[in-house]
Design a protein around this motif. Structure first.
Motif, mmCIF file in Angstrom:
data_model
loop_
_atom_site.group_PDB
_atom_site.id
_atom_site.type_symbol
_atom_site.label_atom_id
_atom_site.label_comp_id
_atom_site.label_asym_id
_atom_site.label_seq_id
_atom_site.Cartn_x
_atom_site.Cartn_y
_atom_site.Cartn_z
ATOM 1 N N ALA A 204 82.424 58.148 91.040
ATOM 2 C CA ALA A 204 83.976 58.502 90.091
ATOM 3 C C ALA A 204 83.673 58.825 88.718
ATOM 4 N N ALA A 205 82.823 58.156 88.222
ATOM 5 C CA ALA A 205 82.725 58.619 86.770
ATOM 6 C C ALA A 205 82.179 60.030 86.539
ATOM 7 N N GLU A 206 81.096 60.201 87.461
ATOM 8 C CA GLU A 206 80.639 61.639 87.416
ATOM 9 C C GLU A 206 81.849 62.670 87.736
ATOM 10 N N ALA A 207 82.856 62.604 88.652
ATOM 11 C CA ALA A 207 83.938 63.398 88.750
ATOM 12 C C ALA A 207 84.916 63.438 87.643
ATOM 13 N N ILE A 208 85.183 62.296 86.980
ATOM 14 C CA ILE A 208 85.825 62.218 85.760
ATOM 15 C C ILE A 208 85.317 62.966 84.569
ATOM 16 N N LEU A 209 84.054 62.654 84.458
ATOM 17 C CA LEU A 209 83.070 63.332 83.169
ATOM 18 C C LEU A 209 82.953 64.659 83.375
ATOM 19 N N ARG A 210 83.012 65.061 84.846
ATOM 20 C CA ARG A 210 82.552 66.509 84.894
ATOM 21 C C ARG A 210 84.083 67.217 84.449
ATOM 22 N N GLY A 211 85.098 66.615 84.937
ATOM 23 C CA GLY A 211 86.419 67.407 84.560
ATOM 24 C C GLY A 211 86.733 67.349 83.144
ATOM 25 N N GLN A 212 86.246 66.321 82.418
ATOM 26 C CA GLN A 212 86.591 66.132 80.814
ATOM 27 C C GLN A 212 85.440 66.793 80.084
ATOM 28 N N MET A 213 84.307 66.988 80.570
ATOM 29 C CA MET A 213 83.213 67.438 79.876
ATOM 30 C C MET A 213 82.821 68.861 80.656
ATOM 31 N N ALA A 214 82.564 69.856 79.967
ATOM 32 C CA ALA A 214 81.922 71.019 80.264
ATOM 33 C C ALA A 214 80.805 71.641 79.562
ATOM 34 N N GLY A 215 80.015 72.352 80.152
ATOM 35 C CA GLY A 215 78.887 72.867 79.526
ATOM 36 C C GLY A 215 77.720 71.917 79.422
ATOM 37 N N LYS A 216 76.869 72.420 78.526
ATOM 38 C CA LYS A 216 75.566 71.429 78.553
ATOM 39 C C LYS A 216 75.624 70.349 77.785
#
Length: 158
Positions: free
Chosen positions: A128-140
């Motif tokens: 869940a954290a991965e999905a949320i963070l992927r959505g909020q953070m992009a890039g390297k």
């Protein structure tokens, strides 16, 4: 007159018997017969006494055997009671050990289930954290922050 001659003949007959010593032979035969009867009676008494002694011995042996049998039976009863008590104690100990073993297995299963639930919860939280963070953070930069956070979460949950 005939009785007179019969009487005379009888007296002559008795005289001849006395002359030849028939009365001594009859007395000797009766005496020997009496002695033989006396010997047989003495032998019968001796045999009776021996039989009574044997009977007394066998009665004593029978009583001793009965007493020994009674003591054997009493010892066997005591041994049976002791074995029954020992078996009951062993059964009680066995039940106690089996109960303890079952309780230990249940506690171990609870701990393992709890660990599996925590691992599943951590995995779900990580996703869940991965999905949320992927959505909020992009890039390297987002990916580096995500990897660091993910490692920290895994370390804290395990």
């Amino acid at each position: 007159m005939d009785t007179f001659w019969v009487g005379v003949a009888f007296v002559i007959f008795l005289g001849l018997l006395a002359k030849f010593g028939v009365h001594k032979k009859i007395t000797a035969a009766l005496d020997s017969r009496g002695e033989m009867v006396a010997r047989e009676l003495a032998e019968a008494r001796r045999l009776r006494q021996e039989a009574e002694k044997l009977l007394a011995e066998y009665e004593a042996k029978r009583k001793a055997a009965e007493a020994e049998a009674a003591s054997i039976i009493a010892a066997a009863n005591d041994e049976a009671k002791r074995l029954a008590a020992e078996a009951e104690t062993k059964l009680s100990e066995f039940v106690t050990r089996r109960t303890k073993s079952a309780e230990d297995k249940i506690a171990q299963a609870e701990i393992q289930a709890e660990a599996e639930v925590r691992a599943a919860a951590a995995e779900a939280a990580t996703r869940a954290a991965e999905a949320i963070l992927r959505g909020q953070m992009a890039g390297k930069a987002g990916e580096a922050a995500f990897s660091t956070g993910l490692q920290e979460v895994k370390a804290k949950l395990n």
